[in-house]
Design an enzyme around this catalytic site. Structure first.
Site, PDB file in Angstrom:
ATOM      1  N   LYS A 694    -100.872 -58.776  12.284  1.00  0.00           N
ATOM      2  CA  LYS A 694    -100.240 -58.297  11.055  1.00  0.00           C
ATOM      3  C   LYS A 694     -99.464 -59.406  10.366  1.00  0.00           C
ATOM      4  O   LYS A 694     -99.327 -59.403   9.130  1.00  0.00           O
ATOM      5  CB  LYS A 694     -99.322 -57.130  11.378  1.00  0.00           C
ATOM      6  CG  LYS A 694    -100.067 -55.888  11.854  1.00  0.00           C
ATOM      7  CD  LYS A 694     -99.100 -54.750  12.126  1.00  0.00           C
ATOM      8  CE  LYS A 694     -99.855 -53.518  12.634  1.00  0.00           C
ATOM      9  NZ  LYS A 694     -98.934 -52.397  12.937  1.00  0.00           N
ATOM     10  N   GLU A 714    -112.745 -59.974   3.123  1.00  0.00           N
ATOM     11  CA  GLU A 714    -114.188 -59.802   3.002  1.00  0.00           C
ATOM     12  C   GLU A 714    -114.653 -58.670   3.911  1.00  0.00           C
ATOM     13  O   GLU A 714    -114.117 -58.454   4.998  1.00  0.00           O
ATOM     14  CB  GLU A 714    -114.914 -61.110   3.364  1.00  0.00           C
ATOM     15  CG  GLU A 714    -114.765 -62.201   2.327  1.00  0.00           C
ATOM     16  CD  GLU A 714    -115.644 -63.397   2.629  1.00  0.00           C
ATOM     17  OE1 GLU A 714    -116.527 -63.263   3.523  1.00  0.00           O
ATOM     18  OE2 GLU A 714    -115.467 -64.446   2.001  1.00  0.00           O
TER      19      GLU A 714
END
Length: 827
Positions: A694, A714
């Site tokens: 994170k 992506e």
């Protein structure tokens, strides 16, 4: 000077004594002094007297008492003839005498010291012992042995000494008056003992055996030879000349000399010195082989000279059991012969197998389950396979390879049905069976197939939705205007639009969000061929483990390392320069020689021990290629490019006094038309579940906000990547809506601008939390303050462990001119 004259010469630690026998009995022969104060002479003593007389006639320079004392057989016979007397004290002092010139191989000083130290043997027989306490004398002798312990060569011959009866008290008083100083041994006195008769009888130590019925006054003393420099101060002070040492004995014939090894590095036994006596020669040959250490202290006469015990090692069997050695007269041997024969018949093919994957030792037998598997017969056959955690799963055998284990030379690469490919691996034959009960574990069945009404692909889902819409078009009632329609939580039926068809956009989003694997029918011919080639190449991983820094990591997927490195079971990678090696020795040498302690590039973030480096792929192309090769071991759908110019790499490190250790990284394109802020992201398995994932995601969005764009990773995301991104998106949106739960409504556009998350990602995240509804043709957020608080209490939406502090970020967005270099500029 003869040895008889040296006996009268004072040496170090001794005082010259006057011949007491001449004062009291001047006319008596020296041999008569042996019987003073003793019992009548026996025939043995008469024979000893004759022997001493013969020695005197032959020109011997030793007294009869000395010759008698050095005869082991005569001393033993004399001890047997005497009645056993009460033993007052035990003299364990080492006493010896140089009897023959042939045995004297030491220097003149050594001979003089030995003679002066122990010339009192004959005088002690003539004169009574000094009234000196026994305990101090023993302590002095022990101190002398400790001083000469480092110079010990080998134990000398054993001699017998018979204690003589006590002399009259009058003679003892005369000796005390004449001797003014105590006869204490000097610190420089060294014991020097040679063989009794090196070339005659008695040269073997076995000739001197203690009779068990001998009286206790016969003492066995072990004497050692100590080569050390001597200082004959007493002789030098008196100005007496020292006798020249006798010439050494002639060397033996040439045929008796052992042959010299042909090579100086020959491991054969070293030949002994040619001038050694037979006894010393045999002891020398024995000591050249490993044996027990030489005993320096004198032994007790009652102690038996036992040979060293035979070393009986436990027998290691295939069952790792220690079998104890049992004597021949054991009664259990005959009774257990039949049982052992039966066990041997049952365990004819019993062997040991060391599993390289699970590091366990197993026992294999010759049953059919341990036979080699022929994959070519039935490639699609399903077996039961036991994993390392003890659970049994259904799986498929894909490949086999040969190991170095002779007992189980084959390993098999298996794929577990219903589990991710990263769990595939090499297992031993003992973990594969057609029957789950043979493996002895908890059988875990794969997830049941999808229900008929649940689509497996987007094409099937569209067909089912079209059929349902056509069937319900006539029966559908008009919906109430105020009814809320929430999206379903189930991913397979997320869009609850019974009267609408799924658009291409919705289909693409569904496949990306749920990571739906497209079938070959949905792909074009070129795409299908490439997908099949990818599966065939990446189906088998040969690298089992990765040694990276202080961690040995189990790999997940295939990585296209060169041939000799791609087939290595363990790959060694330097954590600083990312160079990979096959052998541990090369890895250890490289760690010693490598001088890099941090990634290349520039450090753009540092807070505490957390550092982030920005590496330009164009400037450090080799380093970035090595990083991508290593990352492919833990990423499935990752495309590797040899051209690193269009990418930037942001490497997260933990910094300590040794250097910066790589934890994870993410890469991004320098200029992306789709505004992708992450092309590839990875946190190494040892550092997962610590908040680093994170942290990298937050850092990528912080860079996007500074660039003024709304970015997105992506697609498609891996299963672990999708969970990490969903958790980050959910916490970020909940924190933004936590302070905006007022009467006014917040829009998705506002959330996107404040968070930097795209519209599609926001909709996907709110749908998973059931906080969005479709009303009047648009998505509407419908939440309450209680709903937000309830979600923040859930563990999957908790606050991240690590956050980005923008005050420690030193970075500015690059312009297009800086990213794309103008043509014609070099360098």
């Amino acid at each position: 000077m003869s040895e008889a004259e040296l006996e009268q010469t004072p040496s170090a630690g001794h005082v010259q004594e006057q011949p007491i026998e001449e004062e009291h009995e001047p006319e008596q022969e020296p041999t008569d002094a042996y019987t003073i104060g003793g019992p009548p002479r026996t025939p043995v003593e008469d024979a000893a007297a004759e022997l001493s007389a013969s020695l005197d006639v032959s020109g011997s320079d030793q007294s009869a008492e000395q010759s008698l004392d050095l005869s082991g057989v005569q001393a033993e016979a004399a001890a047997e003839s005497e009645p056993p007397a009460k033993r007052q004290h035990r003299d364990i002092s080492p006493i010896s005498e140089d009897s023959t010139p042939a045995s004297s191989t030491s220097t003149s000083s050594t001979r003089s010291s030995s003679s002066s130290r122990y010339d009192d043997v004959s005088e002690a027989e003539e004169a009574p012992p000094e009234p000196e306490p026994e305990q101090p004398q023993q302590q002095q002798q022990e101190e002398k042995k400790e001083d000469g312990q480092d110079q010990v060569k080998s134990p000398g011959p054993v001699e017998l000494e018979a204690q003589e009866p006590a002399q009259p008290q009058k003679q003892k008083e005369v000796v005390d008056q004449e001797i003014e100083t105590e006869d204490e041994p000097s610190s420089d006195t060294v014991i020097c003992v040679a063989d009794i008769n090196p070339y005659g009888s008695g040269s073997n130590i076995d000739d001197f055996v203690m009779d068990p019925d001998a009286p206790p006054n016969a003492i066995i003393t072990e004497v050692v030879t100590i080569p050390a420099p001597l200082h004959l101060k007493g002789t030098q002070q008196l100005g007496l000349p020292l006798a020249a040492p006798p010439p050494p004995p002639p060397p033996p014939a040439a045929e008796q000399v052992p042959e010299t090894p042909a090579s100086p590095t020959d491991d054969g036994e070293e030949p002994p010195a040619v001038y050694l006596s037979p006894y010393i020669r045999s002891r020398y040959m024995q000591e050249s082989t490993p044996g027990l250490p030489t005993r320096l202290a004198p032994r007790d006469p009652r102690q038996r000279n036992m040979p060293p015990p035979a070393v009986v090692l436990p027998i290691q069997t295939v069952l790792s059991a220690n079998v104890e050695a049992i004597s021949d007269d054991s009664s259990e041997t005959s009774s257990s012969d039949d049982d052992e024969e039966e066990e041997e018949d049952e365990d004819d093919a019993l062997t040991m197998e060391h599993d390289n994957t699970s590091r366990e030792t197993v026992i294999t037998t010759g049953d059919p389950l341990m036979q080699k598997i022929d994959i070519s017969e039935n490639p699609d056959k399903i077996y039961f396979i036991r994993r390392e955690d003890g659970t049994v799963h259904r799986g498929q055998v894909l490949q086999s390879r040969t190991t170095e284990n002779a007992a189980a030379p084959d390993e098999y690469y298996v794929h577990y049905v219903g589990l991710n490919r990263r769990l595939d691996g090499w297992v031993g034959r003992h973990r594969i069976s057609d029957n789950a009960d043979d493996l002895g574990g908890i059988t875990v069945l794969p997830a049941p197939p999808l229900a008929p009404d649940q689509p497996s692909t987007s094409r099937e889902m569209l067909a089912q939705q079209a059929a349902a819409a056509a069937a319900a078009s006539s029966e559908r009632q008009k919906r109430a205007a105020n009814k809320d329609y929430y999206l379903s939580y189930c991913e397979n039926s997320r869009y609850d639009y019974s009267d609408r068809k799924m658009t291409r956009y919705q289909k693409r989003r569904y496949d990306e969000i749920n990571h739906v694997q497209k079938s070959h029918a949905e792909l074009t011919a070129t795409q299908a061929a490439l997908e099949k080639e990818h599966e065939s190449i990446t189906k088998i991983k040969y690298i089992d483990k990765l040694q990276f820094g202080n961690y040995e990591i189990d790999t997940w997927y295939f990585s296209p390392f060169p041939e000799e490195y791609g087939k290595a079971r363990t790959l060694y990678v330097c954590e600083y320069c990312l160079k990979y090696m096959r052998f541990r020795s090369s890895y250890a040498y490289h760690l010693h020689e490598c001088d890099r302690r941090r990634p290349p590039g520039r450090e753009i973030y540092r807070k505490g021990n957390i550092s982030i480096y920005e590496v330009n792929g164009k400037e450090e192309s080799l380093y970035c290629q090595l990083l991508c090769l290593m990352a492919k071991l833990f990423l499935d759908h990752k495309v590797l490019y040899f051209d690193m110019d269009p990418f930037l790499f942001y490497i997260l490190c933990e910094t300590d006094k040794e250097g910066s250790h790589i934890v994870g990284y993410f890469s991004k394109e320098k200029k992306s038309l789709e505004n992708y802020n992450v092309a590839c992201i990875l946190v190494l398995p040892p550092h997962q579940r610590k908040g680093f994932g994170k942290l990298l995601i937050a850092f990528s969005y912080e860079l996007s906000r500074k660039e003024g764009v709304i970015g997105s990773p992506e697609k498609p995301l891996s299963d672990l990547g999708r969970l990490s991104y969903r958790s980050y998106w959910a916490y970020t949106l909940l924190e933004l809506m936590k302070t905006r739960c007022a009467p006014e409504q917040i829009t998705i556009k506002e959330l996107s601008e404040m968070s930097g998350i795209t519209h599609d990602d926001i909709i996907y995240t709110l749908q998973s939390m059931k906080m969005i509804k479709y009303w009047k043709g648009q998505n509407v957020i419908c939440v309450t303050s209680k709903t937000i608080q309830d979600h923040l209490q859930l563990p999957q939406f908790k606050q991240p462990k690590l956050t980005i502090d923008t005050d420690y970020l030193v970075w500015s967005p690059q312009t297009a001119a800086a990213v794309v270099r103008a043509p014609g500029n070099s360098g």
